[in-house]
Design a protein around this motif. Structure first.
Motif, PDB file in Angstrom:
ATOM      1  N   TYR A  56       7.512  11.906 -11.416  1.00 20.78           N
ATOM      2  CA  TYR A  56       7.746  11.757 -12.848  1.00 20.78           C
ATOM      3  C   TYR A  56       7.304  13.026 -13.573  1.00 20.78           C
ATOM      4  CZ  TYR A  56       8.236   6.778 -11.955  1.00 20.78           C
ATOM      5  OH  TYR A  56       8.657   5.557 -11.487  1.00 20.78           O
ATOM      6  N   HIS A  57       8.064  13.421 -14.568  1.00 18.22           N
ATOM      7  CA  HIS A  57       7.661  14.471 -15.515  1.00 18.22           C
ATOM      8  C   HIS A  57       7.318  15.804 -14.842  1.00 18.22           C
ATOM      9  CE1 HIS A  57       7.542  10.906 -17.952  1.00 18.22           C
ATOM     10  NE2 HIS A  57       6.521  10.435 -17.284  1.00 18.22           N
ATOM     11  N   TRP A  58       8.095  16.213 -13.870  1.00 22.58           N
ATOM     12  CA  TRP A  58       7.798  17.459 -13.160  1.00 22.58           C
ATOM     13  C   TRP A  58       8.696  18.622 -13.549  1.00 22.58           C
ATOM     14  CZ3 TRP A  58      11.644  19.378  -9.906  1.00 22.58           C
ATOM     15  CH2 TRP A  58      12.641  18.471  -9.517  1.00 22.58           C
ATOM     16  N   HIS A  59       9.693  18.386 -14.397  1.00 26.70           N
ATOM     17  CA  HIS A  59      10.638  19.459 -14.703  1.00 26.70           C
ATOM     18  C   HIS A  59      10.712  19.716 -16.207  1.00 26.70           C
ATOM     19  CE1 HIS A  59      14.091  22.035 -13.997  1.00 26.70           C
ATOM     20  NE2 HIS A  59      13.934  21.815 -12.709  1.00 26.70           N
ATOM     21  N   ASP A  60      10.964  20.971 -16.555  1.00 28.27           N
ATOM     22  CA  ASP A  60      11.110  21.373 -17.951  1.00 28.27           C
ATOM     23  C   ASP A  60      12.316  20.672 -18.574  1.00 28.27           C
ATOM     24  OD1 ASP A  60      12.445  23.374 -20.017  1.00 28.27           O
ATOM     25  OD2 ASP A  60      10.295  23.786 -19.952  1.00 28.27           O
ATOM     26  N   PRO A  61      12.165  20.077 -19.762  1.00 21.74           N
ATOM     27  CA  PRO A  61      13.272  19.338 -20.368  1.00 21.74           C
ATOM     28  C   PRO A  61      14.454  20.204 -20.814  1.00 21.74           C
ATOM     29  CG  PRO A  61      11.379  19.361 -21.835  1.00 21.74           C
ATOM     30  CD  PRO A  61      10.940  19.962 -20.539  1.00 21.74           C
ATOM     31  N   ALA A 102       0.839  -1.207   0.000  1.00 24.98           N
ATOM     32  CA  ALA A 102       0.000   0.000   0.000  1.00 24.98           C
ATOM     33  C   ALA A 102       0.872   1.254   0.000  1.00 24.98           C
ATOM     34  CB  ALA A 102      -0.970  -0.001   1.185  1.00 24.98           C
ATOM     35  N   GLY A 103       1.914   1.230  -0.827  1.00 25.20           N
ATOM     36  CA  GLY A 103       2.848   2.341  -0.882  1.00 25.20           C
ATOM     37  C   GLY A 103       2.771   3.118  -2.181  1.00 25.20           C
ATOM     38  N   THR A 104       3.774   3.918  -2.405  1.00 18.26           N
ATOM     39  CA  THR A 104       3.874   4.783  -3.574  1.00 18.26           C
ATOM     40  C   THR A 104       5.242   4.612  -4.203  1.00 18.26           C
ATOM     41  OG1 THR A 104       2.395   6.412  -2.584  1.00 18.26           O
ATOM     42  CG2 THR A 104       3.821   7.198  -4.343  1.00 18.26           C
ATOM     43  N   VAL A 105       5.290   4.583  -5.525  1.00 18.18           N
ATOM     44  CA  VAL A 105       6.560   4.532  -6.248  1.00 18.18           C
ATOM     45  C   VAL A 105       7.050   5.971  -6.406  1.00 18.18           C
ATOM     46  CG1 VAL A 105       7.701   3.932  -8.418  1.00 18.18           C
ATOM     47  CG2 VAL A 105       5.886   2.449  -7.499  1.00 18.18           C
ATOM     48  N   VAL A 106       8.249   6.238  -5.911  1.00 19.80           N
ATOM     49  CA  VAL A 106       8.850   7.572  -6.026  1.00 19.80           C
ATOM     50  C   VAL A 106       9.998   7.474  -7.021  1.00 19.80           C
ATOM     51  CG1 VAL A 106      10.027   9.449  -4.818  1.00 19.80           C
ATOM     52  CG2 VAL A 106       8.239   8.138  -3.654  1.00 19.80           C
ATOM     53  N   ASN A 107       9.904   8.244  -8.083  1.00 18.88           N
ATOM     54  CA  ASN A 107      10.894   8.208  -9.149  1.00 18.88           C
ATOM     55  C   ASN A 107      12.253   8.744  -8.699  1.00 18.88           C
ATOM     56  OD1 ASN A 107      12.001   8.181 -11.839  1.00 18.88           O
ATOM     57  ND2 ASN A 107      11.691  10.376 -11.850  1.00 18.88           N
ATOM     58  N   ALA A 108      13.312   8.022  -9.085  1.00 17.30           N
ATOM     59  CA  ALA A 108      14.678   8.486  -8.842  1.00 17.30           C
ATOM     60  C   ALA A 108      15.508   8.403 -10.118  1.00 17.30           C
ATOM     61  CB  ALA A 108      15.324   7.661  -7.739  1.00 17.30           C
ATOM     62  N   ASP A 109      14.847   8.315 -11.260  1.00 14.67           N
ATOM     63  CA  ASP A 109      15.552   8.238 -12.538  1.00 14.67           C
ATOM     64  C   ASP A 109      15.893   9.641 -13.021  1.00 14.67           C
ATOM     65  OD1 ASP A 109      15.545   8.263 -15.643  1.00 14.67           O
ATOM     66  OD2 ASP A 109      15.840   6.163 -15.116  1.00 14.67           O
ATOM     67  N   SER A 110      17.125   9.834 -13.419  1.00 16.89           N
ATOM     68  CA  SER A 110      17.582  11.170 -13.808  1.00 16.89           C
ATOM     69  C   SER A 110      16.912  11.708 -15.060  1.00 16.89           C
ATOM     70  CB  SER A 110      19.099  11.166 -14.016  1.00 16.89           C
ATOM     71  OG  SER A 110      19.441  10.308 -15.103  1.00 16.89           O
ATOM     72  N   ARG A 111      16.359  10.863 -15.908  1.00 18.74           N
ATOM     73  CA  ARG A 111      15.695  11.340 -17.133  1.00 18.74           C
ATOM     74  C   ARG A 111      14.180  11.401 -16.981  1.00 18.74           C
ATOM     75  NH1 ARG A 111      17.823   7.485 -21.465  1.00 18.74           N
ATOM     76  NH2 ARG A 111      17.896   6.118 -19.682  1.00 18.74           N
ATOM     77  N   GLN A 112      13.635  10.597 -16.103  1.00 19.53           N
ATOM     78  CA  GLN A 112      12.181  10.556 -15.971  1.00 19.53           C
ATOM     79  C   GLN A 112      11.610  11.747 -15.210  1.00 19.53           C
ATOM     80  OE1 GLN A 112      11.325   6.668 -14.395  1.00 19.53           O
ATOM     81  NE2 GLN A 112      11.883   5.659 -16.286  1.00 19.53           N
ATOM     82  N   VAL A 113      12.457  12.611 -14.684  1.00 18.23           N
ATOM     83  CA  VAL A 113      11.958  13.827 -14.037  1.00 18.23           C
ATOM     84  C   VAL A 113      11.492  14.851 -15.067  1.00 18.23           C
ATOM     85  CG1 VAL A 113      13.442  13.532 -12.020  1.00 18.23           C
ATOM     86  CG2 VAL A 113      14.208  14.992 -13.886  1.00 18.23           C
ATOM     87  N   TYR A 114      11.927  14.682 -16.314  1.00 13.66           N
ATOM     88  CA  TYR A 114      11.614  15.660 -17.356  1.00 13.66           C
ATOM     89  C   TYR A 114      10.300  15.353 -18.068  1.00 13.66           C
ATOM     90  CZ  TYR A 114      16.420  17.190 -16.759  1.00 13.66           C
ATOM     91  OH  TYR A 114      17.588  17.665 -16.235  1.00 13.66           O
ATOM     92  N   ARG A 115       9.499  16.392 -18.269  1.00 18.58           N
ATOM     93  CA  ARG A 115       8.249  16.255 -19.023  1.00 18.58           C
ATOM     94  C   ARG A 115       8.555  15.849 -20.460  1.00 18.58           C
ATOM     95  NH1 ARG A 115       7.326  20.864 -16.060  1.00 18.58           N
ATOM     96  NH2 ARG A 115       7.967  22.215 -17.756  1.00 18.58           N
ATOM     97  N   GLY A 116       7.750  14.942 -20.994  1.00 23.55           N
ATOM     98  CA  GLY A 116       7.873  14.548 -22.388  1.00 23.55           C
ATOM     99  C   GLY A 116       8.908  13.471 -22.672  1.00 23.55           C
ATOM    100  N   MET A 117       9.566  12.967 -21.652  1.00 24.20           N
ATOM    101  CA  MET A 117      10.615  11.964 -21.845  1.00 24.20           C
ATOM    102  C   MET A 117      10.072  10.568 -21.535  1.00 24.20           C
ATOM    103  SD  MET A 117      13.297  13.726 -22.723  1.00 24.20           S
ATOM    104  CE  MET A 117      14.867  13.094 -22.237  1.00 24.20           C
TER     105      MET A 117
END
Length: 86
Positions: free
Chosen positions: A63-68, A28-43
């Motif tokens: 995921y996808h929270w930062h401008d590419p 009953a948890g949450t996946v928290v992204n730690a991938d250096s590329r998956q933080v960017y929108r559109g990737m």
């Protein structure tokens, strides 16, 4: 109470996202992204972001929270992630 944090690590294309999604569902948890590329929108494709099947198993955040076109520092990622874990 501090959150319990599990890390799923491994080589590229080893199935980490699927394992993390199933583990998060079971706990009953949450996946928290730690991938250096998956933080960017559109990737989505180039960064092998989790598919819909995995995303439906458990909540996914970070995921996808930062401008590419911008650079994300470790400090920014830590501040963003710390806000997700509170």
């Amino acid at each position: 109470m501090r959150p319990v944090v599990w890390f799923v690590v491994g080589a590229t294309a080893s199935g980490k996202s699927a394992v993390a999604a199933r583990l998060a569902r079971r706990l009953a948890g949450t996946v928290v992204n730690a991938d250096s590329r998956q933080v960017y929108r559109g990737m989505v494709v180039g960064a092998a972001a989790p598919g819909l099947e995995e995303q439906e198993l458990a909540p996914h955040v970070g995921y996808h929270w930062h401008d590419p076109c911008a650079v994300v520092s470790l400090g920014e990622w830590l501040a963003h992630t710390a806000g997700l874990l509170r």
